[in-house]
Design an enzyme around this catalytic site. Structure first.
Site, mmCIF file in Angstrom:
data_model
loop_
_atom_site.group_PDB
_atom_site.id
_atom_site.type_symbol
_atom_site.label_atom_id
_atom_site.label_comp_id
_atom_site.label_asym_id
_atom_site.label_seq_id
_atom_site.Cartn_x
_atom_site.Cartn_y
_atom_site.Cartn_z
ATOM 1 N N ILE A 197 -7.197 7.971 -0.582
ATOM 2 C CA ILE A 197 -6.990 6.275 -0.672
ATOM 3 C C ILE A 197 -7.742 5.802 0.645
ATOM 4 O O ILE A 197 -7.556 6.457 1.707
ATOM 5 C CB ILE A 197 -5.572 6.057 -0.694
ATOM 6 C CG1 ILE A 197 -5.343 4.269 -0.701
ATOM 7 C CG2 ILE A 197 -4.930 6.458 0.794
ATOM 8 C CD1 ILE A 197 -4.044 3.798 -0.852
ATOM 9 N N SER A 198 -8.803 4.779 0.308
ATOM 10 C CA SER A 198 -9.717 4.497 1.421
ATOM 11 C C SER A 198 -9.039 3.804 2.409
ATOM 12 O O SER A 198 -7.997 3.104 2.174
ATOM 13 C CB SER A 198 -10.849 3.604 0.802
ATOM 14 O OG SER A 198 -11.543 4.315 -0.321
ATOM 15 N N GLN A 199 -9.769 3.872 3.733
ATOM 16 C CA GLN A 199 -9.242 3.167 4.897
ATOM 17 C C GLN A 199 -9.064 1.578 4.315
ATOM 18 O O GLN A 199 -10.037 1.123 3.792
ATOM 19 C CB GLN A 199 -10.152 3.424 5.866
ATOM 20 C CG GLN A 199 -10.096 2.659 7.392
ATOM 21 C CD GLN A 199 -11.168 2.964 8.065
ATOM 22 O OE1 GLN A 199 -12.167 3.530 7.777
ATOM 23 N NE2 GLN A 199 -11.135 2.225 9.363
ATOM 24 N N PRO A 200 -7.939 0.930 4.990
ATOM 25 C CA PRO A 200 -7.837 -0.444 4.668
ATOM 26 C C PRO A 200 -9.113 -1.145 4.938
ATOM 27 O O PRO A 200 -9.492 -2.176 4.112
ATOM 28 C CB PRO A 200 -6.612 -0.861 5.268
ATOM 29 C CG PRO A 200 -5.763 0.468 5.371
ATOM 30 C CD PRO A 200 -6.840 1.319 5.564
ATOM 31 N N ARG A 203 0.848 -1.172 0.078
ATOM 32 C CA ARG A 203 -0.126 0.025 -0.218
ATOM 33 C C ARG A 203 0.783 1.137 0.133
ATOM 34 O O ARG A 203 0.618 2.321 -0.542
ATOM 35 C CB ARG A 203 -0.865 -0.031 1.310
ATOM 36 C CG ARG A 203 -1.942 1.002 1.103
ATOM 37 C CD ARG A 203 -3.105 1.037 2.383
ATOM 38 N NE ARG A 203 -4.131 1.958 2.222
ATOM 39 C CZ ARG A 203 -4.383 2.799 3.107
ATOM 40 N NH1 ARG A 203 -3.135 2.989 4.077
ATOM 41 N NH2 ARG A 203 -5.344 3.773 3.174
#
Length: 225
Positions: free
Chosen positions: A74-77, A48
């Site tokens: 970038i979205s939260q995992p 990531r």
């Protein structure tokens, strides 16, 4: 060692971007209820930190959204894992449309699981950066397009699954029309502060909607930039 690290030395990371940091993230995702081992294994391997600005790399394996420029994130995992998990539940879809390429991270997760991903991004700079990342990581089963994502990719429809990574006021009928019979669409819907993650299945008698969680996404915008 992950397959990405074998082919790309910088994918291995150091310190806060190392495999140990990725393993800790996966442990947190398990604790938060992510169950699909296929999704967890991909996210354990995927670097990531290569999808964000180098200045933020040490935060890559925190369970948080991060800025990627152009007013996007970038979205939260956890959100990536949950959206992927509900999209691929049961049999893996073969052909997936992603609306909103962004950094390319969610697309890379999908491409590591399914045969073919078609991804559409309205912001040219983000798409060019994502394409470079795909090439570096050897992800050859991704086709990308600079266009208004709300239009989908009608020339390649129907799709077994569609994932939307920005929130519209409601579901786009244009996208629903591009689902294959028995296909599934996962998308955030609603205004800021009141967004819900929906899963919609195409079946006999129409569309079947399921509310999965409260979420927070950037708005789904039209046009190109």
């Amino acid at each position: 060692m992950s397959r990405f690290a074998r082919q790309l030395p910088e994918a291995r990371g150091l310190g806060m971007t190392s495999q140990r940091a990725r393993d800790r993230l996966i442990e947190r995702l398990l604790e938060e209820g992510i169950k699909d081992r296929r999704v967890l294994d991909v996210m354990r391997q995927l670097p990531r930190h290569l999808f964000i600005d180098e200045a933020l790399a040490t935060r890559a394996y925190e369970d948080t959204a991060l800025p990627i420029g152009q007013g996007q994130t970038i979205s939260q995992p956890y959100v990536v894992a949950r959206m992927t998990e509900v999209l691929v539940e049961g049999n893996l879809p073969k052909r997936v449309l992603e609306v909103g390429t962004g950094s390319g991270y969610q697309c890379a997760v999908l491409a590591s699981l399914v045969e073919q991903v078609y991804t559409v991004e309205r912001i040219d700079e983000l798409l060019r950066n994502a394409r470079r990342r795909f090439r570096k990581l050897g992800l050859t089963n991704i086709r990308s397009r600079h266009d208004d994502g709300r239009l989908g990719w009608p020339d390649e429809a129907p799709f077994d699954a569609i994932m939307v990574t920005a929130a519209g006021a409601d579901l786009e009928n244009t996208l629903l029309d591009q689902l294959a019979p028995n296909g599934v669409l996962v998308a955030p819907v609603g205004p800021p502060g009141r967004q819900q993650l929906l899963r919609v299945r195409a079946g006999e008698g129409g569309w079947h909607r399921e509310i999965l969680a409260a979420v927070s996404f950037v708005p789904l915008l039209g046009g190109v930039a």
